[in-house]
Design a protein around this motif. Structure first.
Motif, PDB file in Angstrom:
ATOM      1  N   ILE A  35       0.841  -1.194   0.000  1.00 32.16           N
ATOM      2  CA  ILE A  35       0.000   0.000   0.000  1.00 32.16           C
ATOM      3  C   ILE A  35       0.878   1.247   0.000  1.00 32.16           C
ATOM      4  O   ILE A  35       2.039   1.210   0.393  1.00 32.16           O
ATOM      5  CB  ILE A  35      -0.930   0.040   1.235  1.00 32.16           C
ATOM      6  N   SER A  36       0.321   2.345  -0.458  1.00 29.73           N
ATOM      7  CA  SER A  36       1.048   3.614  -0.404  1.00 29.73           C
ATOM      8  C   SER A  36       0.489   4.548   0.654  1.00 29.73           C
ATOM      9  O   SER A  36       1.155   5.482   1.069  1.00 29.73           O
ATOM     10  CB  SER A  36       1.017   4.297  -1.776  1.00 29.73           C
ATOM     11  N   ASP A  37      -0.745   4.290   1.107  1.00 29.38           N
ATOM     12  CA  ASP A  37      -1.392   5.154   2.087  1.00 29.38           C
ATOM     13  C   ASP A  37      -1.959   4.273   3.204  1.00 29.38           C
ATOM     14  O   ASP A  37      -2.922   3.544   3.000  1.00 29.38           O
ATOM     15  CB  ASP A  37      -2.510   5.956   1.409  1.00 29.38           C
ATOM     16  N   THR A  38      -1.365   4.362   4.388  1.00 28.43           N
ATOM     17  CA  THR A  38      -1.809   3.530   5.510  1.00 28.43           C
ATOM     18  C   THR A  38      -3.189   3.933   6.013  1.00 28.43           C
ATOM     19  O   THR A  38      -3.877   3.130   6.627  1.00 28.43           O
ATOM     20  CB  THR A  38      -0.803   3.590   6.680  1.00 28.43           C
ATOM     21  N   THR A  39      -3.601   5.166   5.739  1.00 29.48           N
ATOM     22  CA  THR A  39      -4.915   5.631   6.185  1.00 29.48           C
ATOM     23  C   THR A  39      -6.033   4.883   5.475  1.00 29.48           C
ATOM     24  O   THR A  39      -6.915   4.311   6.116  1.00 29.48           O
ATOM     25  CB  THR A  39      -5.070   7.144   5.929  1.00 29.48           C
ATOM     26  N   TRP A  40      -6.019   4.888   4.170  1.00 26.78           N
ATOM     27  CA  TRP A  40      -7.131   4.308   3.415  1.00 26.78           C
ATOM     28  C   TRP A  40      -7.018   2.805   3.243  1.00 26.78           C
ATOM     29  O   TRP A  40      -7.855   2.180   2.597  1.00 26.78           O
ATOM     30  CB  TRP A  40      -7.313   5.047   2.092  1.00 26.78           C
ATOM     31  N   ALA A  41      -5.998   2.215   3.883  1.00 26.21           N
ATOM     32  CA  ALA A  41      -5.898   0.751   3.961  1.00 26.21           C
ATOM     33  C   ALA A  41      -6.330   0.280   5.339  1.00 26.21           C
ATOM     34  O   ALA A  41      -5.986  -0.819   5.781  1.00 26.21           O
ATOM     35  CB  ALA A  41      -4.469   0.322   3.664  1.00 26.21           C
ATOM     36  N   TYR A  42      -7.108   1.098   6.036  1.00 27.08           N
ATOM     37  CA  TYR A  42      -7.527   0.827   7.416  1.00 27.08           C
ATOM     38  C   TYR A  42      -8.208  -0.526   7.590  1.00 27.08           C
ATOM     39  O   TYR A  42      -8.194  -1.103   8.668  1.00 27.08           O
ATOM     40  CB  TYR A  42      -8.463   1.929   7.922  1.00 27.08           C
ATOM     41  N   ASN A  43      -8.802  -1.054   6.543  1.00 24.18           N
ATOM     42  CA  ASN A  43      -9.505  -2.334   6.657  1.00 24.18           C
ATOM     43  C   ASN A  43      -8.590  -3.538   6.430  1.00 24.18           C
ATOM     44  O   ASN A  43      -9.045  -4.675   6.484  1.00 24.18           O
ATOM     45  CB  ASN A  43     -10.691  -2.388   5.693  1.00 24.18           C
ATOM     46  N   LYS A  44      -7.303  -3.299   6.207  1.00 28.18           N
ATOM     47  CA  LYS A  44      -6.364  -4.394   5.963  1.00 28.18           C
ATOM     48  C   LYS A  44      -5.584  -4.806   7.208  1.00 28.18           C
ATOM     49  O   LYS A  44      -4.955  -5.859   7.207  1.00 28.18           O
ATOM     50  CB  LYS A  44      -5.373  -4.005   4.865  1.00 28.18           C
ATOM     51  N   TYR A  45      -5.575  -3.972   8.240  1.00 25.13           N
ATOM     52  CA  TYR A  45      -4.757  -4.269   9.406  1.00 25.13           C
ATOM     53  C   TYR A  45      -5.329  -3.571  10.633  1.00 25.13           C
ATOM     54  O   TYR A  45      -6.204  -2.712  10.528  1.00 25.13           O
ATOM     55  CB  TYR A  45      -3.305  -3.822   9.178  1.00 25.13           C
ATOM     56  N   ASN A  46      -4.829  -3.942  11.793  1.00 21.16           N
ATOM     57  CA  ASN A  46      -5.131  -3.236  13.032  1.00 21.16           C
ATOM     58  C   ASN A  46      -3.789  -2.883  13.667  1.00 21.16           C
ATOM     59  O   ASN A  46      -2.952  -3.773  13.877  1.00 21.16           O
ATOM     60  CB  ASN A  46      -5.960  -4.101  13.978  1.00 21.16           C
ATOM     61  N   ILE A  47      -3.573  -1.631  13.951  1.00 21.34           N
ATOM     62  CA  ILE A  47      -2.259  -1.192  14.437  1.00 21.34           C
ATOM     63  C   ILE A  47      -1.864  -1.881  15.740  1.00 21.34           C
ATOM     64  O   ILE A  47      -0.687  -2.154  15.978  1.00 21.34           O
ATOM     65  CB  ILE A  47      -2.179   0.346  14.565  1.00 21.34           C
ATOM     66  N   PHE A  48      -2.841  -2.223  16.568  1.00 26.04           N
ATOM     67  CA  PHE A  48      -2.497  -2.866  17.839  1.00 26.04           C
ATOM     68  C   PHE A  48      -2.196  -4.356  17.662  1.00 26.04           C
ATOM     69  O   PHE A  48      -1.592  -4.962  18.540  1.00 26.04           O
ATOM     70  CB  PHE A  48      -3.576  -2.610  18.884  1.00 26.04           C
ATOM     71  N   VAL A  49      -2.580  -4.940  16.545  1.00 25.19           N
ATOM     72  CA  VAL A  49      -2.138  -6.288  16.205  1.00 25.19           C
ATOM     73  C   VAL A  49      -0.716  -6.216  15.661  1.00 25.19           C
ATOM     74  O   VAL A  49       0.158  -6.990  16.043  1.00 25.19           O
ATOM     75  CB  VAL A  49      -3.085  -6.958  15.181  1.00 25.19           C
ATOM     76  N   GLU A  50      -0.474  -5.246  14.790  1.00 20.81           N
ATOM     77  CA  GLU A  50       0.855  -5.083  14.194  1.00 20.81           C
ATOM     78  C   GLU A  50       1.921  -4.768  15.247  1.00 20.81           C
ATOM     79  O   GLU A  50       3.092  -5.060  15.048  1.00 20.81           O
ATOM     80  CB  GLU A  50       0.836  -3.975  13.135  1.00 20.81           C
ATOM     81  N   THR A  51       1.526  -4.161  16.351  1.00 23.36           N
ATOM     82  CA  THR A  51       2.472  -3.776  17.408  1.00 23.36           C
ATOM     83  C   THR A  51       2.270  -4.608  18.679  1.00 23.36           C
ATOM     84  O   THR A  51       2.651  -4.183  19.762  1.00 23.36           O
ATOM     85  CB  THR A  51       2.297  -2.286  17.755  1.00 23.36           C
ATOM     86  N   SER A  52       1.708  -5.795  18.525  1.00 26.21           N
ATOM     87  CA  SER A  52       1.259  -6.577  19.687  1.00 26.21           C
ATOM     88  C   SER A  52       2.363  -6.956  20.664  1.00 26.21           C
ATOM     89  O   SER A  52       2.071  -7.222  21.827  1.00 26.21           O
ATOM     90  CB  SER A  52       0.507  -7.823  19.227  1.00 26.21           C
ATOM     91  N   THR A  53       3.596  -6.983  20.248  1.00 21.24           N
ATOM     92  CA  THR A  53       4.671  -7.344  21.185  1.00 21.24           C
ATOM     93  C   THR A  53       5.482  -6.125  21.630  1.00 21.24           C
ATOM     94  O   THR A  53       6.525  -6.271  22.263  1.00 21.24           O
ATOM     95  CB  THR A  53       5.615  -8.397  20.578  1.00 21.24           C
ATOM     96  N   SER A  54       5.001  -4.942  21.352  1.00 24.62           N
ATOM     97  CA  SER A  54       5.661  -3.711  21.785  1.00 24.62           C
ATOM     98  C   SER A  54       5.117  -3.298  23.156  1.00 24.62           C
ATOM     99  O   SER A  54       3.911  -3.100  23.312  1.00 24.62           O
ATOM    100  CB  SER A  54       5.408  -2.591  20.774  1.00 24.62           C
ATOM    101  N   ILE A  55       5.984  -3.148  24.131  1.00 28.58           N
ATOM    102  CA  ILE A  55       5.564  -2.714  25.465  1.00 28.58           C
ATOM    103  C   ILE A  55       4.948  -1.322  25.392  1.00 28.58           C
ATOM    104  O   ILE A  55       3.937  -1.043  26.038  1.00 28.58           O
ATOM    105  CB  ILE A  55       6.753  -2.733  26.454  1.00 28.58           C
ATOM    106  N   LEU A  56       5.538  -0.436  24.602  1.00 28.74           N
ATOM    107  CA  LEU A  56       5.027   0.928  24.486  1.00 28.74           C
ATOM    108  C   LEU A  56       3.604   0.948  23.926  1.00 28.74           C
ATOM    109  O   LEU A  56       2.722   1.622  24.471  1.00 28.74           O
ATOM    110  CB  LEU A  56       5.957   1.758  23.599  1.00 28.74           C
ATOM    111  N   PHE A  57       3.349   0.184  22.870  1.00 29.66           N
ATOM    112  CA  PHE A  57       2.004   0.134  22.296  1.00 29.66           C
ATOM    113  C   PHE A  57       1.040  -0.650  23.187  1.00 29.66           C
ATOM    114  O   PHE A  57      -0.156  -0.365  23.190  1.00 29.66           O
ATOM    115  CB  PHE A  57       2.036  -0.412  20.872  1.00 29.66           C
ATOM    116  N   TYR A  58       1.541  -1.599  23.927  1.00 28.36           N
ATOM    117  CA  TYR A  58       0.713  -2.288  24.917  1.00 28.36           C
ATOM    118  C   TYR A  58       0.191  -1.279  25.944  1.00 28.36           C
ATOM    119  O   TYR A  58      -0.994  -1.253  26.262  1.00 28.36           O
ATOM    120  CB  TYR A  58       1.530  -3.386  25.607  1.00 28.36           C
ATOM    121  N   LYS A  59       1.094  -0.428  26.435  1.00 31.63           N
ATOM    122  CA  LYS A  59       0.696   0.598  27.405  1.00 31.63           C
ATOM    123  C   LYS A  59      -0.286   1.591  26.781  1.00 31.63           C
ATOM    124  O   LYS A  59      -1.239   2.018  27.432  1.00 31.63           O
ATOM    125  CB  LYS A  59       1.920   1.333  27.940  1.00 31.63           C
TER     126      LYS A  59
END
Length: 190
Positions: A35-59
């Protein structure tokens, strides 16, 4: 109250780290989903799944859950999808979420966004509300569920002062409908 604004100390205290992590995430998402635009690809991913092992994003996810429950005022079942708005320059922002693109709506019960590095921008709503975006600020308000007769919460982003730095926010939609087949990128808020 129709909407509420919160302030995240987590983002304020870790601002540079969030900016760097979002830059890495932006590049990963572009490559992973072609994709070239992460905004309009909102239905392809969930940011909290993509960052699921990040302590910062967990918080951040934990904090977001707290603010959502504070806003909703009850513990009814809710589901959320969330995505990265990463606009490299003013032209990209204007075409994606700005006044060149015009007002857009969210087919959800509620919508919100977290300002990571919003630059000098204001979110303008059709109902006249203007939210001056600030680092660490979190907005939650109604969506319109795609109801064109209830378009008062449609919005776009207006640039106050041009910037050569990327504008970074994390957006989210919340739904209350259950037992339906929906985008697999929604998951429960606890």
């Amino acid at each position: 109250m129709d909407y509420k604004i919160y302030q995240s100390d987590l983002i304020l205290k870790n601002h540079k780290v969030f900016v760097n992590e979002c830059f890495k995430l932006y590049n990963l998402l572009k490559e992973r989903y072609d994709i070239s635009d992460t905004t309009w690809a909102y239905n392809k991913y969930n940011i909290f799944v993509e960052t699921s092992t990040s302590i910062l994003f967990y918080k951040l996810y934990k904090e977001l859950n707290y603010y959502i429950r504070d806003f909703i005022k009850d513990d009814r079942p809710l589901w959320m999808r969330s995505w990265l708005n990463y606009h490299l320059d003013n032209n990209h922002l204007q075409k994606s979420l700005g006044n060149k693109a015009g007002f857009h709506f969210h087919h959800s019960s509620y919508h919100g966004y977290i300002s990571i590095d919003p630059q000098d921008t204001v979110t303008k709503f059709r109902n006249g509300l203007e939210v001056k975006n600030k680092i660490g600020q979190l907005y939650i308000g109604p969506g319109n569920k795609g109801n064109q007769e209830n378009d008062s919460w449609d919005h776009y982003v207006n640039i106050i002062s041009p910037s050569s730095n990327p504008r970074i926010t994390i957006a989210f939609d919340l739904i209350v409908e259950h037992n339906i087949v929906t985008n697999p990128n929604y998951f429960p808020i606890l």
